[in-house]
Scaffold this active site. Structure first.
Site, PDB file in Angstrom:
ATOM      1  N   LYS A 143       0.512   5.109   8.480  1.00 14.56           N
ATOM      2  CA  LYS A 143       1.226   5.186   7.193  1.00 14.56           C
ATOM      3  C   LYS A 143       0.213   5.362   6.054  1.00 14.56           C
ATOM      4  O   LYS A 143       0.359   6.227   5.192  1.00 14.56           O
ATOM      5  CB  LYS A 143       2.035   3.888   7.015  1.00 14.56           C
ATOM      6  CG  LYS A 143       2.906   3.813   5.795  1.00 14.56           C
ATOM      7  CD  LYS A 143       2.450   2.925   4.681  1.00 14.56           C
ATOM      8  CE  LYS A 143       2.067   1.511   4.945  1.00 14.56           C
ATOM      9  NZ  LYS A 143       1.535   0.839   3.748  1.00 14.56           N
ATOM     10  N   LYS A 168      -7.433   1.930  -2.928  1.00 12.72           N
ATOM     11  CA  LYS A 168      -7.056   1.523  -1.565  1.00 12.72           C
ATOM     12  C   LYS A 168      -7.150   2.721  -0.608  1.00 12.72           C
ATOM     13  O   LYS A 168      -7.563   2.588   0.548  1.00 12.72           O
ATOM     14  CB  LYS A 168      -5.638   0.940  -1.582  1.00 12.72           C
ATOM     15  CG  LYS A 168      -5.056   0.634  -0.220  1.00 12.72           C
ATOM     16  CD  LYS A 168      -5.620  -0.620   0.438  1.00 12.72           C
ATOM     17  CE  LYS A 168      -5.046  -0.776   1.840  1.00 12.72           C
ATOM     18  NZ  LYS A 168      -5.298  -2.056   2.447  1.00 12.72           N
ATOM     19  N   THR A 213       0.869  -1.189   0.000  1.00 11.96           N
ATOM     20  CA  THR A 213       0.000   0.000   0.000  1.00 11.96           C
ATOM     21  C   THR A 213       0.896   1.226   0.000  1.00 11.96           C
ATOM     22  O   THR A 213       1.580   1.502   0.994  1.00 11.96           O
ATOM     23  CB  THR A 213      -0.898   0.034   1.252  1.00 11.96           C
ATOM     24  OG1 THR A 213      -1.706  -1.134   1.267  1.00 11.96           O
ATOM     25  CG2 THR A 213      -1.789   1.260   1.251  1.00 11.96           C
TER      26      THR A 213
HETATM   27  P1  NAP Z   1       5.512  -6.672   7.311  1.00  8.44           P
HETATM   28  O1  NAP Z   1       5.090  -7.939   7.956  1.00  8.44           O
HETATM   29  O2  NAP Z   1       6.168  -5.629   8.121  1.00  8.44           O
HETATM   30  O3  NAP Z   1       6.461  -7.064   6.069  1.00  8.44           O
HETATM   31  C1  NAP Z   1       7.101  -6.083   5.307  1.00  8.44           C
HETATM   32  C2  NAP Z   1       8.038  -6.778   4.344  1.00  8.44           C
HETATM   33  O4  NAP Z   1       8.659  -5.780   3.523  1.00  8.44           O
HETATM   34  C3  NAP Z   1       9.171  -7.546   5.029  1.00  8.44           C
HETATM   35  O5  NAP Z   1       9.446  -8.707   4.275  1.00  8.44           O
HETATM   36  C4  NAP Z   1      10.333  -6.545   4.974  1.00  8.44           C
HETATM   37  O6  NAP Z   1      11.604  -7.154   5.004  1.00  8.44           O
HETATM   38  C5  NAP Z   1      10.077  -5.952   3.580  1.00  8.44           C
HETATM   39  N1  NAP Z   1      10.688  -4.630   3.414  1.00  8.44           N
HETATM   40  C6  NAP Z   1      10.317  -3.466   4.013  1.00  8.44           C
HETATM   41  N2  NAP Z   1      11.105  -2.465   3.596  1.00  8.44           N
HETATM   42  C7  NAP Z   1      11.984  -2.998   2.721  1.00  8.44           C
HETATM   43  C8  NAP Z   1      13.034  -2.468   1.936  1.00  8.44           C
HETATM   44  N3  NAP Z   1      13.329  -1.151   1.985  1.00  8.44           N
HETATM   45  N4  NAP Z   1      13.734  -3.302   1.154  1.00  8.44           N
HETATM   46  C9  NAP Z   1      13.442  -4.630   1.110  1.00  8.44           C
HETATM   47  N5  NAP Z   1      12.450  -5.205   1.816  1.00  8.44           N
HETATM   48  C10 NAP Z   1      11.724  -4.387   2.609  1.00  8.44           C
HETATM   49  O7  NAP Z   1       4.264  -5.930   6.599  1.00  8.44           O
HETATM   50  P2  NAP Z   1       2.922  -6.562   6.018  1.00  8.44           P
HETATM   51  O8  NAP Z   1       1.869  -6.524   7.076  1.00  8.44           O
HETATM   52  O9  NAP Z   1       3.231  -7.854   5.333  1.00  8.44           O
HETATM   53  O10 NAP Z   1       2.505  -5.423   4.955  1.00  8.44           O
HETATM   54  C11 NAP Z   1       2.998  -5.388   3.635  1.00  8.44           C
HETATM   55  C12 NAP Z   1       2.170  -4.362   2.859  1.00  8.44           C
HETATM   56  O11 NAP Z   1       0.791  -4.786   2.836  1.00  8.44           O
HETATM   57  C13 NAP Z   1       2.186  -2.954   3.499  1.00  8.44           C
HETATM   58  O12 NAP Z   1       2.220  -1.968   2.492  1.00  8.44           O
HETATM   59  C14 NAP Z   1       0.855  -2.917   4.261  1.00  8.44           C
HETATM   60  O13 NAP Z   1       0.372  -1.604   4.429  1.00  8.44           O
HETATM   61  C15 NAP Z   1      -0.031  -3.741   3.352  1.00  8.44           C
HETATM   62  N6  NAP Z   1      -1.192  -4.361   4.014  1.00  8.44           N
HETATM   63  C16 NAP Z   1      -1.054  -4.996   5.231  1.00  8.44           C
HETATM   64  C17 NAP Z   1      -2.169  -5.578   5.828  1.00  8.44           C
HETATM   65  C18 NAP Z   1      -2.059  -6.289   7.167  1.00  8.44           C
HETATM   66  O14 NAP Z   1      -3.104  -6.630   7.747  1.00  8.44           O
HETATM   67  N7  NAP Z   1      -0.868  -6.559   7.674  1.00  8.44           N
HETATM   68  C19 NAP Z   1      -3.423  -5.518   5.192  1.00  8.44           C
HETATM   69  C20 NAP Z   1      -3.526  -4.898   3.960  1.00  8.44           C
HETATM   70  C21 NAP Z   1      -2.413  -4.319   3.366  1.00  8.44           C
HETATM   71  P3  NAP Z   1      12.274  -7.567   6.428  1.00  8.44           P
HETATM   72  O15 NAP Z   1      11.744  -8.935   6.734  1.00  8.44           O
HETATM   73  O16 NAP Z   1      13.729  -7.538   6.189  1.00  8.44           O
HETATM   74  O17 NAP Z   1      11.839  -6.528   7.425  1.00  8.44           O
END
Ligand code: NAP
Length: 314
Positions: free
Chosen positions: A247, A179, A104
């Site tokens: 965010k 979104k 997102t």
């Molecule tokens: P998360 O568990 O924090 O995972 C983030 C991932 O991105 C990790 O694999 C992290 O790597 C990687 N990452 C972040 N910055 C990076 C960079 N600069 N270079 C390379 N890798 C990077 O987050 P998530 O919940 O899966 O969310 C992912 C996306 O989906 C976000 O945009 C979020 O807003 C969206 N989203 C989330 C949800 C929810 O319920 N969680 C629902 C809808 C949408 P590391 O493992 O090294 O940290």
């Protein structure tokens, strides 16, 4: 195992990315994975995925017939993964590659990324999701897409593995714009639930019972049914975290600002989330918005509270 399906590259194996990549593997797609923290890729490499050394390496390994998925945190992270000197996707991408971004991020930045990728013969489909970690695990996400129609059709069968609703809304950035609208609807619904619960508490209603009754009528919503019971009992475990919704709301406010639209309700919700984060609640679930109402109203929602209506003690 041989497969006629195109190879998928997956970058970002967090709460969302890991189960979504796993579902694509289960559907038979050969998988190349990259995660910044390499250890988190282990569950998929143990199941037969190939490991890449960098985003550029992942792009190289999927070739021009493949599709590369991103599922990282924020706009600067997507920019880094795509364009970082030497290691970014563009340094390994063949012409014809399609990149699908599930993160997102800002719609306006997405349009810029799509343009920069197009100069290298790479097409970007923005595909943010709604439905949370449970939707990611169960393959029931809502996926909001933007980008060229032909590229969208090429990736649609893959998106249908991880989502139950897959809709293209227009050109580059329009999935991210949708979104942003989704988040406006979500946080305003949650604000309504929190204010209703606060009023119930102050007038001496059983908060849980009030929510149950209201959820069955015109006040019903996903937020009241799923987060209402947690609000009533002071359960703030995540789910979707306050830091992440903040965010998203920064993206929403920037998007509204660009078109000159006042979105006062969303601003109120954002203020309450900021207050929760300022008191150390950034890692709590979004239902912790109720804490801001507790502070304003001088009360607490707790599981231990007896109902205050006299009839309910009978
Ligand atoms: P998360 O568990 O924090 O995972 C983030 C991932 O991105 C990790 O694999 C992290 O790597 C990687 N990452 C972040 N910055 C990076 C960079 N600069 N270079 C390379 N890798 C990077 O987050 P998530 O919940 O899966 O969310 C992912 C996306 O989906 C976000 O945009 C979020 O807003 C969206 N989203 C989330 C949800 C929810 O319920 N969680 C629902 C809808 C949408 P590391 O493992 O090294 O940290």
């Amino acid at each position: 195992m041989s497969s006629n399906l195109p190879t998928i590259g997956y970058i970002g194996l967090g709460i969302m990315g890991l189960p979504m990549a796993r579902n694509l593997m289960k559907a038979g797609y050969p998988m190349v994975v990259y995660n910044r923290t390499a250890e988190k890729a282990r569950p998929l490499t143990d199941d037969g995925a190939t490991s890449a050394d960098s985003p550029a390496d992942a792009a190289r390994r999927v070739g021009s017939e493949g599709v590369l998925f991103l599922n990282v945190t924020d706009t600067p992270d997507v920019e880094q993964v795509l364009f970082a000197e030497g290691t970014g996707v563009v340094h390994g991408a063949a012409r014809g590659l399609v990149v699908v971004d599930h993160s997102t991020i800002a719609p306006i930045a997405t349009q810029g990324f799509a343009q920069r990728l197009a100069e290298q013969g790479v097409t970007l489909v923005d595909a943010p999701v709604s439905g949370g970690d449970v939707g990611a695990q169960q393959g029931t996400l809502s996926i909001m897409c933007g980008g060229e129609a032909a590229a969208f059709e090429r990736v649609r069968p893959m998106l249908e593995v991880v989502g139950k609703s897959v809709v293209r809304l227009g050109g580059p950035g329009m999935g991210q714009a949708c979104k942003a609208c989704n988040q406006v609807a979500v946080v305003n619904a949650l604000l309504g639930v929190c204010e209703a619960a606060a009023l119930a508490k102050k007038v001496g209603l059983d908060v849980g019972k009030m929510l149950e009754v209201v959820a069955g009528g015109a006040g019903g919503s996903w937020q009241i049914s799923n987060l209402g019971p947690k609000i009533a009992t002071g359960d703030h475990a995540p789910g979707f975290m306050v830091d992440l919704v903040l965010k998203d709301l920064a993206i929403v406010q920037d998007t509204a600002e660009r078109v000159g639209l006042p979105i006062a309700g969303t601003g109120t919700a954002q203020g309450y989330f900021r207050s929760v984060a300022a008191h150390g609640g950034g890692k709590l679930g979004t239902q912790a918005m109720a804490q801001a109402l507790e502070q304003l109203g001088g009360f607490r929602f707790t599981a231990a509270d007896p109902p205050t209506s006299p009839e309910d003690h009978a």
